[in-house]
Enzyme design. Sequence first.
Site, PDB file in Angstrom:
ATOM      1  N   ARG A 161      -6.034  -1.276   2.222  1.00 12.78           N
ATOM      2  CA  ARG A 161      -5.273  -0.025   2.042  1.00 12.78           C
ATOM      3  C   ARG A 161      -4.990   0.734   3.342  1.00 12.78           C
ATOM      4  O   ARG A 161      -4.955   1.954   3.372  1.00 12.78           O
ATOM      5  CB  ARG A 161      -6.012   0.933   1.080  1.00 12.78           C
ATOM      6  CG  ARG A 161      -6.016   0.546  -0.346  1.00 12.78           C
ATOM      7  CD  ARG A 161      -4.627   0.312  -0.946  1.00 12.78           C
ATOM      8  NE  ARG A 161      -4.796  -0.388  -2.195  1.00 12.78           N
ATOM      9  CZ  ARG A 161      -4.962  -1.713  -2.269  1.00 12.78           C
ATOM     10  NH1 ARG A 161      -4.892  -2.473  -1.195  1.00 12.78           N
ATOM     11  NH2 ARG A 161      -5.157  -2.287  -3.422  1.00 12.78           N
ATOM     12  N   SER A 238      -3.976   5.424  -7.866  1.00 13.23           N
ATOM     13  CA  SER A 238      -5.381   5.704  -7.557  1.00 13.23           C
ATOM     14  C   SER A 238      -5.463   6.864  -6.572  1.00 13.23           C
ATOM     15  O   SER A 238      -4.824   6.812  -5.516  1.00 13.23           O
ATOM     16  CB  SER A 238      -6.034   4.483  -6.914  1.00 13.23           C
ATOM     17  OG  SER A 238      -5.882   3.371  -7.754  1.00 13.23           O
ATOM     18  N   GLU A 342      -6.666   8.155  -1.225  1.00  6.17           N
ATOM     19  CA  GLU A 342      -5.714   7.101  -0.872  1.00  6.17           C
ATOM     20  C   GLU A 342      -4.361   7.674  -0.439  1.00  6.17           C
ATOM     21  O   GLU A 342      -3.752   7.182   0.510  1.00  6.17           O
ATOM     22  CB  GLU A 342      -5.544   6.149  -2.059  1.00  6.17           C
ATOM     23  CG  GLU A 342      -4.679   4.962  -1.729  1.00  6.17           C
ATOM     24  CD  GLU A 342      -4.495   3.995  -2.889  1.00  6.17           C
ATOM     25  OE1 GLU A 342      -5.502   3.430  -3.353  1.00  6.17           O
ATOM     26  OE2 GLU A 342      -3.350   3.825  -3.326  1.00  6.17           O
TER      27      GLU A 342
HETATM   28  C1  LIG Z   1       1.644   5.222 -11.041  1.00  2.00           C
HETATM   29  C2  LIG Z   1       1.330   4.737  -9.652  1.00  2.00           C
HETATM   30  C3  LIG Z   1       0.723   3.493  -9.470  1.00  2.00           C
HETATM   31  C4  LIG Z   1       0.441   3.010  -8.180  1.00  2.00           C
HETATM   32  N1  LIG Z   1      -0.152   1.794  -8.040  1.00  2.00           N
HETATM   33  C5  LIG Z   1      -0.424   1.308  -6.802  1.00  2.00           C
HETATM   34  C6  LIG Z   1      -1.049   0.025  -6.644  1.00  2.00           C
HETATM   35  O1  LIG Z   1      -1.313  -0.691  -7.614  1.00  2.00           O
HETATM   36  N2  LIG Z   1      -1.327  -0.403  -5.386  1.00  2.00           N
HETATM   37  C7  LIG Z   1      -1.019   0.339  -4.275  1.00  2.00           C
HETATM   38  O2  LIG Z   1      -1.302  -0.109  -3.163  1.00  2.00           O
HETATM   39  N3  LIG Z   1      -0.424   1.543  -4.399  1.00  2.00           N
HETATM   40  C8  LIG Z   1      -0.115   2.044  -5.618  1.00  2.00           C
HETATM   41  N4  LIG Z   1       0.467   3.277  -5.759  1.00  2.00           N
HETATM   42  C9  LIG Z   1       0.757   4.081  -4.552  1.00  2.00           C
HETATM   43  C10 LIG Z   1       2.221   3.956  -4.062  1.00  2.00           C
HETATM   44  O3  LIG Z   1       3.065   3.538  -5.088  1.00  2.00           O
HETATM   45  C11 LIG Z   1       2.369   2.988  -2.903  1.00  2.00           C
HETATM   46  O4  LIG Z   1       1.550   3.384  -1.839  1.00  2.00           O
HETATM   47  C12 LIG Z   1       3.815   2.910  -2.403  1.00  2.00           C
HETATM   48  O5  LIG Z   1       3.947   1.873  -1.454  1.00  2.00           O
HETATM   49  C13 LIG Z   1       4.318   4.214  -1.791  1.00  2.00           C
HETATM   50  O6  LIG Z   1       5.713   4.075  -1.586  1.00  2.00           O
HETATM   51  P1  LIG Z   1       6.663   5.325  -1.477  1.00  2.00           P
HETATM   52  O7  LIG Z   1       7.999   4.829  -1.092  1.00  2.00           O
HETATM   53  O8  LIG Z   1       6.591   6.123  -2.722  1.00  2.00           O
HETATM   54  O9  LIG Z   1       5.983   6.116  -0.275  1.00  2.00           O
HETATM   55  P2  LIG Z   1       5.972   7.721  -0.029  1.00  2.00           P
HETATM   56  O10 LIG Z   1       5.085   8.330  -1.049  1.00  2.00           O
HETATM   57  O11 LIG Z   1       7.360   8.221   0.048  1.00  2.00           O
HETATM   58  O12 LIG Z   1       5.281   7.773   1.378  1.00  2.00           O
HETATM   59  C14 LIG Z   1       3.909   7.473   1.502  1.00  2.00           C
HETATM   60  C15 LIG Z   1       3.507   7.533   2.985  1.00  2.00           C
HETATM   61  O13 LIG Z   1       4.158   6.479   3.684  1.00  2.00           O
HETATM   62  C16 LIG Z   1       5.039   7.023   4.668  1.00  2.00           C
HETATM   63  N5  LIG Z   1       6.273   6.226   4.617  1.00  2.00           N
HETATM   64  C17 LIG Z   1       7.005   5.899   3.520  1.00  2.00           C
HETATM   65  N6  LIG Z   1       8.036   5.119   3.868  1.00  2.00           N
HETATM   66  C18 LIG Z   1       7.955   4.948   5.214  1.00  2.00           C
HETATM   67  C19 LIG Z   1       8.729   4.247   6.177  1.00  2.00           C
HETATM   68  N7  LIG Z   1       9.791   3.536   5.822  1.00  2.00           N
HETATM   69  N8  LIG Z   1       8.350   4.301   7.476  1.00  2.00           N
HETATM   70  C20 LIG Z   1       7.262   5.013   7.863  1.00  2.00           C
HETATM   71  N9  LIG Z   1       6.496   5.701   6.993  1.00  2.00           N
HETATM   72  C21 LIG Z   1       6.836   5.661   5.691  1.00  2.00           C
HETATM   73  C22 LIG Z   1       5.269   8.464   4.300  1.00  2.00           C
HETATM   74  O14 LIG Z   1       5.573   9.237   5.448  1.00  2.00           O
HETATM   75  C23 LIG Z   1       3.928   8.818   3.675  1.00  2.00           C
HETATM   76  O15 LIG Z   1       3.003   9.099   4.690  1.00  2.00           O
HETATM   77  C24 LIG Z   1       0.768   3.793  -7.036  1.00  2.00           C
HETATM   78  C25 LIG Z   1       1.398   5.034  -7.224  1.00  2.00           C
HETATM   79  C26 LIG Z   1       1.678   5.497  -8.512  1.00  2.00           C
HETATM   80  C27 LIG Z   1       2.365   6.825  -8.693  1.00  2.00           C
END
Ligand SMILES: Cc1cc2nc3c(=O)[nH]c(=O)nc-3n(C[C@H](O)[C@H](O)[C@H](O)COP(=O)(O)OP(=O)(O)OC[C@H]3O[C@@H](n4cnc5c(N)ncnc54)[C@H](O)[C@@H]3O)c2cc1C
Length: 350
Positions: A161, A238, A342
């Site tokens: 992670r 999580s 996380e």
């Molecule tokens: C219902 C639910 C279930 C989930 N299940 C999982 C799971 O099974 N496993 C898991 O690992 N995660 C899980 N997650 C967490 C999440 O979905 C992941 O971490 C996902 O990859 C985040 O993507 P995002 O585009 O929404 O990122 P954001 O929430 O938009 O950003 C998250 C972070 O990453 C940075 N970021 C985003 N995009 C970029 C980029 N292109 N360049 C630089 N920085 C960037 C942002 O600045 C921020 O710090 C879950 C979330 C939810 C709501």
Amino acid sequence: MLDVTRVDLSRHTTLRLGGPPGSLRTATHQDEIVQMVREATEPILVLAGGSNVVVADEGTPGTVVLLRSMGVGVQRDRDDVLVTVEAGQPWDDVVALAVAEGLAGIECLSGIPGSAGATPIQNVGAYGQEIAETIAAVRVFDRTANAVRDMAPAECRFAYRTSLFRHNDRYVVLAVTFRLRPAALSAPLRYAELARALDGDQGARAPLAEVRAAVLSLRGRKGMVLDPVDPDTYSVGSFFTNPVLDGAGFAALRARAAEVTGVDPAAWPAENGSVKVSAAWLIERAGFGKGYTGGHRGVAVSGKHTLALTNRGTGTTVALLALAREIRDGVRKVFDVELYPEPVLVGCAL
Ligand SMILES: Cc1cc2nc3c(=O)[nH]c(=O)nc-3n(C[C@H](O)[C@H](O)[C@H](O)COP(=O)(O)OP(=O)(O)OC[C@H]3O[C@@H](n4cnc5c(N)ncnc54)[C@H](O)[C@@H]3O)c2cc1C
């Protein structure tokens, strides 16, 4: 009083929490991302799916660059297929496409919300797969060097992670290339619950589409697939990572768990002899069951999964963090184990 004219970040986060940004700009292709990041006012926040951020009720004073760049390119590389995806592309589209095209390697990562570009940030993982296993290259805008470049997996320092990119605003991911394998069957299934759901043993393989369907079904039951009408999914997934303990730490926890609960903690072997302990188990056994609110208004532990903290629709970030603190402190008191969040906390702290 609520100002209904302002653009709150709550519209762009899966928790539906977060106040206004200093300014909000939407980028739809790589050049635009680079330009907007160059012009941004600090503190800059790159936001895509908003599924792994907790944003303060006050918002953030800097520029938020919303990534909406889309596109998928496919290229043959000897026996493999290289799939290059723009950062703003929804992640689950990529998994669906790979499964439909008979490409193995990411099928267990079905249903994870958010963007393809965010998958390297915390090395997303689920059901025995981690994205680091299939990443071939990450195209970044390096803000310090003021240049775009491709990074090899070894440079990205992937671990459980986390990666070089997490809590580091030097790099903005513009696109990610995944190395997938043409195959009718999945990679060997490492996760017991998933293998059972497919009537197989751990280590067995199963048809890609069946693995995807089983993962989506398991996730759905836990509120881990976004559903606009189900507040159990208004979360970041999580909230805490699973603690990784060394041998001595795990022995101490086992002794404590035997005293308190009479059973062994749920745990799995991890790297270099360490042990990964189920944070959900610790939370539940410390007295915070599904649906627990602790009297914090508008927020609760998900009714479907102990590890997800949810906004019931009327919550605030202050209330969510108060619930998270209560749980973290409770687990520390009962089991003497530290839980770490996380999601990325923006303008707030635990
Ligand atoms: C219902 C639910 C279930 C989930 N299940 C999982 C799971 O099974 N496993 C898991 O690992 N995660 C899980 N997650 C967490 C999440 O979905 C992941 O971490 C996902 O990859 C985040 O993507 P995002 O585009 O929404 O990122 P954001 O929430 O938009 O950003 C998250 C972070 O990453 C940075 N970021 C985003 N995009 C970029 C980029 N292109 N360049 C630089 N920085 C960037 C942002 O600045 C921020 O710090 C879950 C979330 C939810 C709501």
